[in-house]
Write a protein that holds these residues in place. Structure first.
Motif, PDB file in Angstrom:
ATOM      1  N   VAL A 107      -9.347   1.284  -1.693  1.00  0.00           N
ATOM      2  CA  VAL A 107      -9.475   2.991  -1.728  1.00  0.00           C
ATOM      3  C   VAL A 107     -10.040   3.563  -2.914  1.00  0.00           C
ATOM      4  CG1 VAL A 107      -7.132   2.977  -0.592  1.00  0.00           C
ATOM      5  CG2 VAL A 107      -7.080   2.970  -2.716  1.00  0.00           C
ATOM      6  N   GLU A 108     -10.289   4.715  -2.752  1.00  0.00           N
ATOM      7  CA  GLU A 108     -10.845   5.573  -3.893  1.00  0.00           C
ATOM      8  C   GLU A 108      -9.721   5.714  -4.970  1.00  0.00           C
ATOM      9  OE1 GLU A 108     -13.277   9.717  -4.648  1.00  0.00           O
ATOM     10  OE2 GLU A 108     -12.838   9.036  -2.457  1.00  0.00           O
ATOM     11  N   LYS A 109      -8.750   6.398  -4.654  1.00  0.00           N
ATOM     12  CA  LYS A 109      -7.793   6.510  -5.619  1.00  0.00           C
ATOM     13  C   LYS A 109      -6.511   5.558  -5.112  1.00  0.00           C
ATOM     14  CE  LYS A 109      -5.150  10.026  -8.036  1.00  0.00           C
ATOM     15  NZ  LYS A 109      -4.820  11.605  -7.873  1.00  0.00           N
ATOM     16  N   ASN A 143      -8.758  -0.436  -6.345  1.00  0.00           N
ATOM     17  CA  ASN A 143     -10.077   0.538  -6.064  1.00  0.00           C
ATOM     18  C   ASN A 143     -11.440  -0.367  -6.043  1.00  0.00           C
ATOM     19  OD1 ASN A 143     -10.853  -0.461  -8.732  1.00  0.00           O
ATOM     20  ND2 ASN A 143      -9.500   0.944  -9.898  1.00  0.00           N
ATOM     21  N   LEU A 144     -12.454   0.173  -5.837  1.00  0.00           N
ATOM     22  CA  LEU A 144     -13.643  -0.813  -5.607  1.00  0.00           C
ATOM     23  C   LEU A 144     -14.050  -1.457  -6.609  1.00  0.00           C
ATOM     24  CD1 LEU A 144     -15.663  -1.104  -3.170  1.00  0.00           C
ATOM     25  CD2 LEU A 144     -16.955   0.848  -3.929  1.00  0.00           C
ATOM     26  N   LYS A 145     -14.081  -1.029  -7.691  1.00  0.00           N
ATOM     27  CA  LYS A 145     -14.451  -1.664  -8.912  1.00  0.00           C
ATOM     28  C   LYS A 145     -13.675  -3.034  -9.182  1.00  0.00           C
ATOM     29  CE  LYS A 145     -15.100  -1.229 -13.930  1.00  0.00           C
ATOM     30  NZ  LYS A 145     -14.776  -0.323 -15.263  1.00  0.00           N
ATOM     31  N   LYS A 197     -15.859  -3.258   0.422  1.00  0.00           N
ATOM     32  CA  LYS A 197     -16.450  -1.665   0.825  1.00  0.00           C
ATOM     33  C   LYS A 197     -15.171  -1.060   1.042  1.00  0.00           C
ATOM     34  CE  LYS A 197     -20.383  -3.273   3.416  1.00  0.00           C
ATOM     35  NZ  LYS A 197     -21.119  -3.301   4.665  1.00  0.00           N
ATOM     36  N   GLN A 198     -15.560   0.301   0.557  1.00  0.00           N
ATOM     37  CA  GLN A 198     -14.443   1.418   0.760  1.00  0.00           C
ATOM     38  C   GLN A 198     -13.860   1.261   2.049  1.00  0.00           C
ATOM     39  OE1 GLN A 198     -14.009   3.339  -2.007  1.00  0.00           O
ATOM     40  NE2 GLN A 198     -12.355   4.808  -1.124  1.00  0.00           N
ATOM     41  N   ASP A 199     -12.164   1.244   2.207  1.00  0.00           N
ATOM     42  CA  ASP A 199     -11.533   1.483   3.423  1.00  0.00           C
ATOM     43  C   ASP A 199     -11.476   0.057   4.159  1.00  0.00           C
ATOM     44  OD1 ASP A 199     -10.882   3.931   3.140  1.00  0.00           O
ATOM     45  OD2 ASP A 199     -12.651   4.693   4.059  1.00  0.00           O
TER      46      ASP A 199
END
Length: 415
Positions: free
Chosen positions: A65-67, A76-78, A88-90
């Motif tokens: 997720v982004e946050k 988070n992605l990092k 990947k996101q989501d």
């Protein structure tokens, strides 16, 4: 531990017939539960055990997720890129767990699962075995008696002979040998629940199959069997070989075959009846041990019959509390009305008296003429009123004038 686990599972698969894959799947589920106790019950954990090597792997699954608002389920992605360069996101990412930290837990879990699976398998096998034996007789020893219910040790398992399936006059004690019929098998968590019976008519049937080779080999068949446990059993038998007497085959030489059955049933009386398609013959035999003088079929459609026996045979034909005639009726499927000669004689006399009384309404007709009408079965006044003179003059002792008087008197009555 990995190779030892696989070797153990292969041995269990051969000896207990439990598939290795089935146990491994259960171990995987158990490991997930064990891991969650350490990393949190709300964590999404998956675990696998390699079927060939026994190697264990486990991962925590998190969503990218982004946050991050829930660190147990989100990443988070990092940070996700540290575990998967293609994250990947989501999407979800699998974060490996160090299974060495859970070696002790894994070993204990595997042991518990294997023991549980073996127990479940043995319970299921025992249930299937007992279920397949419903209707069969088993031997056992009485383990204990609780609230009059008898608990029987069958070797592999226990069974219950409830009060409702016990014969009232039979008594048993702990340690005593007992034979009974399996009538029910239910699957329970602690193992199969087996219910026995000493009251079932099928128990008598099984005893005859064991003692009489001709029945076991289907040369002689049991057509029907009815029983009042502890009192009497009636069995109708038929032979498929003209040279074999079905009753004689069941009794044996000097009662050698039937005696062990009677002993097993604690002296219960057994009547063997040769089956017949002739209802008169069948009813006559079914009322054994009473000797029947005559059988009259009252209604073949309604299956009703009247049986006459000598005065001294009435109590034997009816039996104690009516059990003999009741069992005979159940055996052949007919309603049987048993009367003594004296009862029949009185009944007939009463019917004649009733008919004579009815014809007494005919004014001017002598008693002698009324007796002639009763003997001829002409007791219906309405029918007499419709007859012609020539119909009555066919009767001995009735002339034209008497016939005319009868008809006129009958017409007067029905006006």
């Amino acid at each position: 531990m990995s190779s030892e686990l696989i070797n153990a599972l292969e041995t269990i698969q051969k000896e207990k017939n439990i598939s290795k894959e089935e146990i491994i799947h259960a171990i995987e589920n158990a490991l997930v539960s064990a891991y969650k106790k350490h990393v949190g019950k709300n964590v999404n954990v998956v675990a696998t055990v390699d079927v060939k090597t026994g190697e264990r792997k486990a991962w925590v699954i998190k969503k990218v997720v982004e946050k991050v608002t829930n660190p147990l389920l989100e990443i988070n992605l990092k940070d996700a890129k540290k575990y998967s360069s293609t994250a990947k996101q989501d999407e979800e990412v699998k974060i490996p767990l160090d299974t060495d930290d859970f070696s002790r837990i894994a070993a204990q879990t595997a042991k518990q699962v294997i023991v549980q699976k073996i127990r479940e398998s043995e319970r299921d096998s025992l249930y299937e075995e007992m279920k397949s034996k419903i209707g069969e007789m088993v031997n056992g020893s009485i383990y204990k008696i609780s609230n009059k219910n008898i608990i029987v040790d069958l070797g592999k398992t226990e069974a219950i002979l409830p009060v409702s399936e016990q014969v009232e006059k039979e008594t048993f004690s702990v340690g005593q040998h007992i034979r009974a019929l399996i009538i029910k098998a239910e699957k329970k968590t602690k193992g199969p629940s087996i219910v026995l019976s000493r009251k079932s008519p099928e128990l008598v049937k099984v005893l005859f199959e064991l003692e009489v080779p001709e029945i076991y080999e289907k040369v002689v068949d049991i057509v029907n069997i009815v029983r009042e446990p502890g009192l009497r059993t009636k069995i109708s038998v038929i032979s498929h070989n003209s040279k074999v007497d079905p009753v004689g085959a069941c009794v044996g030489v000097k009662g050698a075959r039937i005696k062990p059955i009677i002993d097993e049933l604690r002296g219960e009386r057994i009547d063997l009846i040769p089956f017949s398609n002739d209802p008169v013959e069948y009813i006559t035999s079914a009322l054994s041990p009473a000797k029947v003088l005559s059988v009259s079929i009252i209604s073949e459609e309604d299956k009703k019959a009247e049986v006459i026996v000598s005065n001294d045979m009435l109590s034997l034909a009816i039996g104690k509390l009516g059990h003999n005639v009741r069992l005979a009726a159940k055996l052949i499927g007919w309603h049987i009305d048993v009367k003594s000669e004296e009862q029949k004689k009185q009944e007939t006399a009463q019917k004649i008296a009733d008919k004579t009384s009815v014809l007494g309404q005919l004014k001017g007709i002598s008693d002698k003429t009324i007796d002639l009408l009763v003997q001829a079965g002409l007791t219906n006044i309405e029918k007499l009123a419709t007859l012609k003179v020539e119909d009555l003059t066919t009767l001995p002792g009735i002339g034209e004038k008497t016939a005319e008087k009868i008809i006129e008197a009958a017409k007067e009555v029905i006006k």
